[in-house]
Design an enzyme around this catalytic site. Structure first.
Site, PDB file in Angstrom:
ATOM      1  N   HIS A  51       2.607 -16.723  -6.433  1.00  0.00           N
ATOM      2  CA  HIS A  51       2.856 -15.400  -7.009  1.00  0.00           C
ATOM      3  C   HIS A  51       1.925 -15.127  -8.191  1.00  0.00           C
ATOM      4  O   HIS A  51       1.914 -15.864  -9.173  1.00  0.00           O
ATOM      5  CB  HIS A  51       4.311 -15.297  -7.486  1.00  0.00           C
ATOM      6  CG  HIS A  51       4.630 -13.957  -8.070  1.00  0.00           C
ATOM      7  ND1 HIS A  51       5.161 -12.927  -7.313  1.00  0.00           N
ATOM      8  CD2 HIS A  51       4.455 -13.453  -9.320  1.00  0.00           C
ATOM      9  CE1 HIS A  51       5.300 -11.859  -8.084  1.00  0.00           C
ATOM     10  NE2 HIS A  51       4.891 -12.149  -9.307  1.00  0.00           N
ATOM     11  N   GLY A  96      -1.121   3.329  -6.777  1.00  0.00           N
ATOM     12  CA  GLY A  96      -0.329   3.142  -5.567  1.00  0.00           C
ATOM     13  C   GLY A  96       0.238   1.744  -5.388  1.00  0.00           C
ATOM     14  O   GLY A  96       0.821   1.462  -4.341  1.00  0.00           O
ATOM     15  N   THR A  98       2.844  -0.909  -5.288  1.00  0.00           N
ATOM     16  CA  THR A  98       4.314  -0.870  -5.244  1.00  0.00           C
ATOM     17  C   THR A  98       4.916  -2.273  -5.173  1.00  0.00           C
ATOM     18  O   THR A  98       6.108  -2.439  -5.429  1.00  0.00           O
ATOM     19  CB  THR A  98       4.808  -0.063  -4.027  1.00  0.00           C
ATOM     20  OG1 THR A  98       4.281  -0.643  -2.825  1.00  0.00           O
ATOM     21  CG2 THR A  98       4.369   1.392  -4.120  1.00  0.00           C
ATOM     22  N   HIS A 103      -2.101  -8.598  -3.332  1.00  0.00           N
ATOM     23  CA  HIS A 103      -2.313  -8.484  -1.894  1.00  0.00           C
ATOM     24  C   HIS A 103      -3.539  -7.638  -1.620  1.00  0.00           C
ATOM     25  O   HIS A 103      -3.769  -6.632  -2.275  1.00  0.00           O
ATOM     26  CB  HIS A 103      -1.089  -7.874  -1.190  1.00  0.00           C
ATOM     27  CG  HIS A 103      -0.612  -6.591  -1.780  1.00  0.00           C
ATOM     28  ND1 HIS A 103       0.159  -6.543  -2.915  1.00  0.00           N
ATOM     29  CD2 HIS A 103      -0.794  -5.300  -1.400  1.00  0.00           C
ATOM     30  CE1 HIS A 103       0.436  -5.276  -3.205  1.00  0.00           C
ATOM     31  NE2 HIS A 103      -0.142  -4.497  -2.310  1.00  0.00           N
TER      32      HIS A 103
HETATM   33  P1  5GP Z   1       0.877  -1.538  -2.387  1.00  0.00           P
HETATM   34  O1  5GP Z   1       1.490  -0.157  -2.285  1.00  0.00           O
HETATM   35  O2  5GP Z   1       1.588  -2.363  -3.441  1.00  0.00           O
HETATM   36  O3  5GP Z   1      -0.606  -1.568  -2.538  1.00  0.00           O
HETATM   37  O4  5GP Z   1       1.130  -2.226  -0.982  1.00  0.00           O
HETATM   38  C1  5GP Z   1       2.355  -2.711  -0.577  1.00  0.00           C
HETATM   39  C2  5GP Z   1       2.392  -2.615   0.915  1.00  0.00           C
HETATM   40  O5  5GP Z   1       3.466  -3.391   1.385  1.00  0.00           O
HETATM   41  C3  5GP Z   1       2.624  -1.192   1.446  1.00  0.00           C
HETATM   42  O6  5GP Z   1       1.521  -0.796   2.249  1.00  0.00           O
HETATM   43  C4  5GP Z   1       3.916  -1.312   2.234  1.00  0.00           C
HETATM   44  O7  5GP Z   1       3.908  -0.535   3.434  1.00  0.00           O
HETATM   45  C5  5GP Z   1       4.011  -2.794   2.513  1.00  0.00           C
HETATM   46  N1  5GP Z   1       5.368  -3.285   2.644  1.00  0.00           N
HETATM   47  C6  5GP Z   1       6.421  -2.972   1.852  1.00  0.00           C
HETATM   48  N2  5GP Z   1       7.519  -3.637   2.252  1.00  0.00           N
HETATM   49  C7  5GP Z   1       7.133  -4.393   3.321  1.00  0.00           C
HETATM   50  C8  5GP Z   1       7.835  -5.311   4.177  1.00  0.00           C
HETATM   51  O8  5GP Z   1       9.021  -5.583   4.024  1.00  0.00           O
HETATM   52  N3  5GP Z   1       7.121  -5.881   5.174  1.00  0.00           N
HETATM   53  C9  5GP Z   1       5.786  -5.623   5.371  1.00  0.00           C
HETATM   54  N4  5GP Z   1       5.202  -6.221   6.395  1.00  0.00           N
HETATM   55  N5  5GP Z   1       5.104  -4.766   4.588  1.00  0.00           N
HETATM   56  C10 5GP Z   1       5.768  -4.163   3.577  1.00  0.00           C
HETATM   57 ZN    ZN Z   2       5.671 -12.936  -5.290  1.00  0.00          ZN
END
Ligand code: 5GP
Ligand code: ZN
Length: 117
Positions: A51, A96, A98, A103
């Site tokens: 993490h 963006g 979340t 990642h």
């Molecule tokens: P961020 O918005 O932080 O850049 O990307 C987080 C990503 O995680 C988003 O594109 C969202 O669709 C994905 N995501 C959120 N919850 C889950 C989950 O439970 N499983 C998977 N496979 N993706 C998830």
């Molecule tokens: Zn984590």
């Protein structure tokens, strides 16, 4: 502490197998799985198993692990037969982000506009 699993972190739970995900690749240090809400025909997330809250923290705290993540984005892109693709590290809520576990989004399989929205 940096690198330690966080009880309240969704991606730490995916690493631990506590939440299901469609895993496409796994190494000793990384996991790649399909995004639950894909924004392109290929939308895979590559994460370090450890993490770290975002890409900058990952690179500062464990540069070798940041390199592992980047290398895996290439392996995923090759496996998905993407000749053009985009790697995105959303950093900060205004951009963006979340999920607060570093990642890389690997996006491809369609034309991608520039500049992004
Ligand atoms: P961020 O918005 O932080 O850049 O990307 C987080 C990503 O995680 C988003 O594109 C969202 O669709 C994905 N995501 C959120 N919850 C889950 C989950 O439970 N499983 C998977 N496979 N993706 C998830
Ligand atoms: Zn984590």
């Amino acid at each position: 502490m940096a690198g330690e699993p966080q009880d309240d972190c969704l991606f730490c739970k995916i690493v631990a197998g506590q939440i299901p995900a469609t895993i496409v690749r796994e190494t000793d240090t990384t996991v790649a799985f399909r995004d639950i809400n894909p924004q392109a025909p290929t939308h895979v997330l590559v994460i370090p198993k450890a993490h770290h809250k975002d890409a900058a923290a990952l690179a500062a705290e464990t540069p070798q692990l940041a390199a592992d993540v980047l290398r895996e984005t290439q392996v995923v892109a090759d496996a998905e037969q993407l000749d053009s693709y985009r790697i995105v590290f959303n950093t900060g809520s205004g951009a963006g982000q979340t999920v607060w576990h570093a990642h890389a989004h690997v996006l491809g399989g369609r034309g991608l506009q520039w500049p992004p929205g």
